[in-house]
Write an enzyme that holds these catalytic residues in place. Structure first.
Site, short mmCIF file in Angstrom:
data_model
loop_
_atom_site.label_atom_id
_atom_site.label_comp_id
_atom_site.label_asym_id
_atom_site.label_seq_id
_atom_site.Cartn_x
_atom_site.Cartn_y
_atom_site.Cartn_z
N ARG A 172 0.84 -1.20 0.00
CA ARG A 172 0.00 0.00 0.00
C ARG A 172 0.88 1.25 0.00
O ARG A 172 2.01 1.25 0.50
CB ARG A 172 -0.92 -0.01 1.21
N TRP A 185 6.76 -0.68 3.27
CA TRP A 185 7.60 -1.86 3.05
C TRP A 185 7.80 -2.56 4.38
O TRP A 185 8.60 -2.13 5.21
CB TRP A 185 8.94 -1.43 2.45
N ASP A 281 -6.90 -2.28 7.52
CA ASP A 281 -6.17 -3.30 6.78
C ASP A 281 -6.99 -4.55 6.53
O ASP A 281 -8.12 -4.68 6.98
CB ASP A 281 -4.88 -3.64 7.52
#
Length: 505
Positions: A172, A185, A281
């Site tokens: 994302r 990351w 998420d």
């Protein structure tokens, strides 16, 4: 047949009644996500928002929201076909002589056609914006407490500065300004390793972000491939032909020539990290804000007819359920190469991929199930599986109610639970430490005498010949009735599980 653009895939969906055009103005902030979330949870159609209230491009969502559409994305009727093709390739033994090599040539020739094809440019560069503005894109804010708008279906392209090997990941990206993105990351991801390597060399890191194009490209970015396996080669296998790649305009990387949109830029590895998040998420919870590298955007290129793809992740089931199911089926043959005792595996949607996995196996000796648990926790991204339940091969792990019944019936808590410490998914908010915690294995197999088992009963199963006659009668009595998913016939795995004569039970 491979798709030449995301629009071509959308045309197939629309022709089959699998796409709804949303002609009313809809806001990318919260509204699009809410509508797409409902469509995903009800097995509804793909959505094409033609009039986003922010940004100039149409937005496509819920593209992978059913098994049928995900299979079509792979240019087949059902993605099990691709799994069987992969299984056949993996079974091809290394050629030992001239005759074997000659017999293998047709397969090798086909594989050669699946490698990426290199071009100077492509449709993704029909429009080049050297003064880019991310604010002109309809980037979604999906949940009310998100830290801002996030790009959610990217193909993030990086290269290892030492080996030159490419990685394509789905990470994302939070929009921080007109020319700045935060790069999520995570600790265990390949792009993070690339970032560390560039930082050690004191060099800035080139990054390209492709969106759209053939939907297999999007899926390949999410696939948990073994290290060193190129995602665009895998996409070529799925689509049946090599992926055409174009050289980027401002960074030394290549991207799919037929992508809809490409964002190029560099990460200054000497610069301070930036705050990213929170973000609603795929776990169904917000992942908390944290510090990550920032990308300074140098260029945006796109097709003239570009479509912006997006997804909403959150409490299951949502669209990523079917991406996960495709991964489950495609990677089962690879897992079976390492663990041939594995019969099947399933990741129930409620486990959001890493929280729960069911495995059925051919048990061959006492302790075999526990050996398998430890082996799988040492295999790639299976290391993040927090709950691993192992069954005998007569259990249909795709049938979650049946698997739950068998597990609850077969487990003695003290004997059958295995708890280990190790790496866990970076998004696991329940672990006491970031990306490190405990995992549990549950041995739900029949217990042999050597494992402390008493005489083990068989489950109640109707004789197959009776079932066949009565199913035919039921179909006549109740026309249109859905078929019943039945339990497999139980077959004792070995004589040793029967109590020894004279044992005290």
């Amino acid at each position: 047949m491979a798709y030449r653009s995301l629009s071509e895939f959308l045309a197939r969906l629309e022709g089959a009644g699998e796409l709804v055009r949303v002609k009313e103005p809809v806001d990318p902030v919260l509204e699009m996500a809410a509508l797409a979330d409902r469509a995903a949870k009800q097995g509804g159609p793909a959505l094409l928002f033609e009039k986003p209230t922010r940004g100039a491009l149409p937005v496509a969502m819920n593209l992978f929201g059913t098994r049928r559409r995900t299979s079509w994305a792979f240019s087949c009727d059902d993605f099990e076909e691709r799994a069987e093709e992969l299984r056949a390739l993996l079974k091809t033994a290394p050629p030992q002589g001239l005759w074997e090599k000659l017999k293998l040539l047709p397969k090798l020739g086909r594989l050669a056609t699946l490698t990426p094809k290199h071009h100077a440019d492509g449709p993704c560069q029909e429009i080049v914006e050297r003064e880019p503005d991310l604010g002109a894109l309809p980037v979604l804010t999906t949940w009310p407490h998100d830290g801002g708008p996030f790009i959610t279906l990217p193909q993030v392209v990086t290269r290892d500065p030492e080996t030159g090997l490419r990685n394509v990941g789905m990470y994302r990206l939070q929009v921080l300004g007109p020319r700045r993105l935060a790069m999520h990351w995570q600790l265990h991801k390949t792009a993070t390793a690339h970032y560390r390597a560039y930082k050690a060399r004191g060099e800035r890191m080139p990054v390209a972000i492709a969106l759209g194009g053939d939907p297999t490209l999007t899926y390949a970015a999410s696939a948990p491939l073994p290290p060193g396996v190129d995602e665009y080669l895998f996409a070529g296998f799925l689509r049946g032909e090599g992926v055409p790649l174009a050289k980027c305009v401002t960074v030394p990387l290549e991207v799919p020539a037929e992508a809809d949109l490409v964002i190029e830029g560099f990460v200054d590895t000497s610069a301070p990290l930036v705050r990213e998040g929170p973000f609603g998420d795929h776990t169904g919870y917000y992942s908390l804000a944290d510090d990550y590298p920032a990308l300074d955007v140098t260029c945006i290129t796109r097709r003239r007819d570009a479509v912006y793809p997006a997804t909403v992740v959150g409490p299951p089931p949502v669209e990523d359920v079917w991406l996960g199911k495709a991964t489950e089926r495609l990677f089962l043959p690879m897992l079976q190469m390492v663990f041939p005792e594995v019969v099947d595996m399933a990741f129930p949607p409620e486990g959001v991929f890493h929280n729960l996995c069911f495995i059925s196996m051919r048990k061959e000796y006492p302790g075999h199930a526990k050996k398998l648990m430890h082996g799988m926790w040492g295999s790639g991204q299976m290391a993040n599986t927090k709950t691993l339940v192992v069954f005998d091969d007569d259990v249909d792990v795709q049938d979650t109610p049946q698997a739950a019944w068998r597990a609850f019936a077969n487990v003695d808590v003290k004997r059958d639970l295995v708890v280990v410490d190790g790496p866990v998914d970076a998004l696991d908010h329940a672990s006491p430490h970031f990306a490190f915690g405990s995992k549990i294995g549950i041995d739900a197999t029949r217990k042999w005498v050597e494992e402390g088992g008493r005489e083990w009963p068989e489950p109640c199963v109707h004789p197959p010949e009776v079932v066949a006659r009565m199913d035919a009668l039921y179909d006549r009595l109740v026309p249109g009735a859905a078929p019943l998913r039945r339990m497999k016939l139980a077959v004792p795995p070995a004589a040793s599980w029967t109590p020894k004569k004279g044992s005290i039970l």
